[in-house]
Design a protein around this motif. Sequence first.
Motif, PDB file in Angstrom:
ATOM      1  N   ALA A 308      25.217 -98.861 -46.528  1.00  0.00           N
ATOM      2  CA  ALA A 308      25.703 -99.814 -47.536  1.00  0.00           C
ATOM      3  C   ALA A 308      25.531-101.245 -47.056  1.00  0.00           C
ATOM      4  CB  ALA A 308      27.169 -99.521 -47.861  1.00  0.00           C
ATOM      5  N   ALA A 309      25.843-101.492 -45.780  1.00  0.00           N
ATOM      6  CA  ALA A 309      25.710-102.850 -45.234  1.00  0.00           C
ATOM      7  C   ALA A 309      24.247-103.286 -45.248  1.00  0.00           C
ATOM      8  CB  ALA A 309      26.275-102.912 -43.820  1.00  0.00           C
ATOM      9  N   ARG A 310      23.352-102.382 -44.909  1.00  0.00           N
ATOM     10  CA  ARG A 310      21.924-102.723 -44.916  1.00  0.00           C
ATOM     11  C   ARG A 310      21.459-103.066 -46.333  1.00  0.00           C
ATOM     12  NH1 ARG A 310      20.416 -98.704 -42.229  1.00  0.00           N
ATOM     13  NH2 ARG A 310      19.888 -97.313 -43.962  1.00  0.00           N
ATOM     14  N   ASP A 311      21.945-102.324 -47.320  1.00  0.00           N
ATOM     15  CA  ASP A 311      21.602-102.648 -48.714  1.00  0.00           C
ATOM     16  C   ASP A 311      22.019-104.076 -49.056  1.00  0.00           C
ATOM     17  OD1 ASP A 311      20.479-100.197 -49.188  1.00  0.00           O
ATOM     18  OD2 ASP A 311      22.155 -99.396 -50.360  1.00  0.00           O
ATOM     19  N   VAL A 312      23.215-104.437 -48.662  1.00  0.00           N
ATOM     20  CA  VAL A 312      23.718-105.785 -48.949  1.00  0.00           C
ATOM     21  C   VAL A 312      22.837-106.829 -48.275  1.00  0.00           C
ATOM     22  CG1 VAL A 312      25.647-107.379 -48.654  1.00  0.00           C
ATOM     23  CG2 VAL A 312      26.084-104.984 -49.288  1.00  0.00           C
ATOM     24  N   ASP A 313      22.520-106.603 -47.012  1.00  0.00           N
ATOM     25  CA  ASP A 313      21.699-107.565 -46.271  1.00  0.00           C
ATOM     26  C   ASP A 313      20.296-107.695 -46.851  1.00  0.00           C
ATOM     27  OD1 ASP A 313      23.759-108.153 -44.551  1.00  0.00           O
ATOM     28  OD2 ASP A 313      23.083-106.790 -42.961  1.00  0.00           O
ATOM     29  N   GLU A 314      19.819-106.639 -47.490  1.00  0.00           N
ATOM     30  CA  GLU A 314      18.472-106.659 -48.077  1.00  0.00           C
ATOM     31  C   GLU A 314      18.480-107.089 -49.540  1.00  0.00           C
ATOM     32  OE1 GLU A 314      16.957-102.753 -47.319  1.00  0.00           O
ATOM     33  OE2 GLU A 314      16.632-103.132 -45.170  1.00  0.00           O
ATOM     34  N   GLY A 315      19.603-107.631 -49.997  1.00  0.00           N
ATOM     35  CA  GLY A 315      19.657-108.196 -51.339  1.00  0.00           C
ATOM     36  C   GLY A 315      20.074-107.238 -52.424  1.00  0.00           C
ATOM     37  N   ARG A 316      20.704-106.120 -52.043  1.00  0.00           N
ATOM     38  CA  ARG A 316      21.184-105.147 -53.033  1.00  0.00           C
ATOM     39  C   ARG A 316      22.699-105.019 -52.900  1.00  0.00           C
ATOM     40  NH1 ARG A 316      16.817-102.894 -50.581  1.00  0.00           N
ATOM     41  NH2 ARG A 316      18.116-101.451 -49.355  1.00  0.00           N
ATOM     42  N   PRO A 317      23.443-106.000 -53.389  1.00  0.00           N
ATOM     43  CA  PRO A 317      24.896-105.988 -53.214  1.00  0.00           C
ATOM     44  C   PRO A 317      25.549-104.817 -53.935  1.00  0.00           C
ATOM     45  CG  PRO A 317      24.251-107.702 -54.760  1.00  0.00           C
ATOM     46  CD  PRO A 317      22.984-107.175 -54.170  1.00  0.00           C
ATOM     47  N   LEU A 318      26.686-104.389 -53.418  1.00  0.00           N
ATOM     48  CA  LEU A 318      27.439-103.312 -54.029  1.00  0.00           C
ATOM     49  C   LEU A 318      28.207-103.831 -55.240  1.00  0.00           C
ATOM     50  CD1 LEU A 318      29.063-101.803 -50.804  1.00  0.00           C
ATOM     51  CD2 LEU A 318      26.825-101.260 -51.781  1.00  0.00           C
ATOM     52  N   SER A 319      28.402-102.967 -56.206  1.00  0.00           N
ATOM     53  CA  SER A 319      29.330-103.314 -57.280  1.00  0.00           C
ATOM     54  C   SER A 319      30.738-103.309 -56.718  1.00  0.00           C
ATOM     55  CB  SER A 319      29.221-102.304 -58.421  1.00  0.00           C
ATOM     56  OG  SER A 319      29.702-101.037 -57.992  1.00  0.00           O
ATOM     57  N   GLN A 320      31.651-103.960 -57.416  1.00  0.00           N
ATOM     58  CA  GLN A 320      33.032-103.976 -56.944  1.00  0.00           C
ATOM     59  C   GLN A 320      33.595-102.565 -56.897  1.00  0.00           C
ATOM     60  OE1 GLN A 320      35.299-107.197 -58.341  1.00  0.00           O
ATOM     61  NE2 GLN A 320      37.266-106.407 -57.682  1.00  0.00           N
ATOM     62  N   SER A 321      33.221-101.730 -57.865  1.00  0.00           N
ATOM     63  CA  SER A 321      33.691-100.355 -57.894  1.00  0.00           C
ATOM     64  C   SER A 321      33.180 -99.579 -56.691  1.00  0.00           C
ATOM     65  CB  SER A 321      33.228 -99.673 -59.189  1.00  0.00           C
ATOM     66  OG  SER A 321      33.538 -98.300 -59.170  1.00  0.00           O
ATOM     67  N   GLU A 322      31.891 -99.690 -56.394  1.00  0.00           N
ATOM     68  CA  GLU A 322      31.308 -98.952 -55.282  1.00  0.00           C
ATOM     69  C   GLU A 322      31.889 -99.431 -53.951  1.00  0.00           C
ATOM     70  OE1 GLU A 322      26.887 -97.412 -53.868  1.00  0.00           O
ATOM     71  OE2 GLU A 322      27.071 -99.273 -55.025  1.00  0.00           O
TER      72      GLU A 322
END
Length: 387
Positions: A308-322
Amino acid sequence: MTATSLRPRVAASENHVDAAIRLASIFAESAADLDLTGAFPTGNFRLLHQSGLVALTAPVELGGSGAGLTEAAEVIREIARGEPSTALILIMQYINLAQLLKGRWPEHLVRAVARDATERGALINALRVEPALGTPLRGGLPDTTARRVGEAWLISGRKIYSTGAEGLTWAIVWAKTDEDEPRVGGFLVPVQAPGVRIERTWNPIGMRATGSHDVVFDEVRVPLDHAVDIRAPSEWATREGQASWFGILPGALYTGIAEAARDWLVRFLKDRVPSNLGRSLATVPRIQQAVGEIEELLAVSRRLIRSAARDVDEGRPLSQSEAGLIKVVTTENAIAAVEKALKLSGNHGVSRANPLERHYRDVLCGRIHSPQEDTARTSAGLLALGL
């Protein structure tokens, strides 16, 4: 805590995670004393600053290391294995520094906060929770009020559960204005300003060294531009840009606590040789399976956090729900892992002579942080149902 003017001294060959591993072993030596006394971990933050970890997530252009969520989560998990209260205070520091260039703050205040963190190891946190309001994530306006007088705001109110309060240099105080149509948001306040008072109220069963005392503001005067981000209440439906960090970093912290509990359990099982068995408990198949169940919980959490952290760093932020679901799953996994360790260790696990009971008290605090279980799951359910 008084911020030190010493600049970080970082070994050229040591990366940030290695530094966290090294420091965690040092912090573990005083963790029991901090738990007993509830003292603020001043010495830990001095070492963190000297190792270049206090300003880890501050933007590079502001003198920080510019670390992303993946690296921050690894550092937090390692620090938590040594002393988790320090890690929780550091979470708040990392989230606020990471957002400095993403908000609406005046540039000179952005630079002042970043400079204090990078050069002096100064700490910052947002103070939001109040006696009547509870957490703002559940709605409602704060009682804390900013009243405009000429070219200044006078801020009055009380904040509770203020993580790191006695060690902060800066506080982002959640308050409403006294205007006919009140705005609400963050006011940047120097904690040493006249009218700021800390009342030592924090006395929990776990995470005892976070210094999360009440902070009282009595007509505290700040310049107008210290209203760093105030808006109409309807504009604060989500924590813009912060949901992913608030979802992942607490999970990393409580996973670290559970790993520390697992480490103690493994040593105990290897060393414990009951006379009627004639060999260590670690050789018993049933015990081996139970330890495997603990490893299962921890492995899933580590992978989930890293992915999940890698997704965020690569420009794919999590939804608030996720983000909320990840926080709930990882903290519940950590609690379950420590509970299994207690089952396996019996009276030894609950003895104050051993650290496992402290790890258990600490890990239970994972359920307290927002978003809490009911909020996260209800939000996910409403989203799935299209309601």
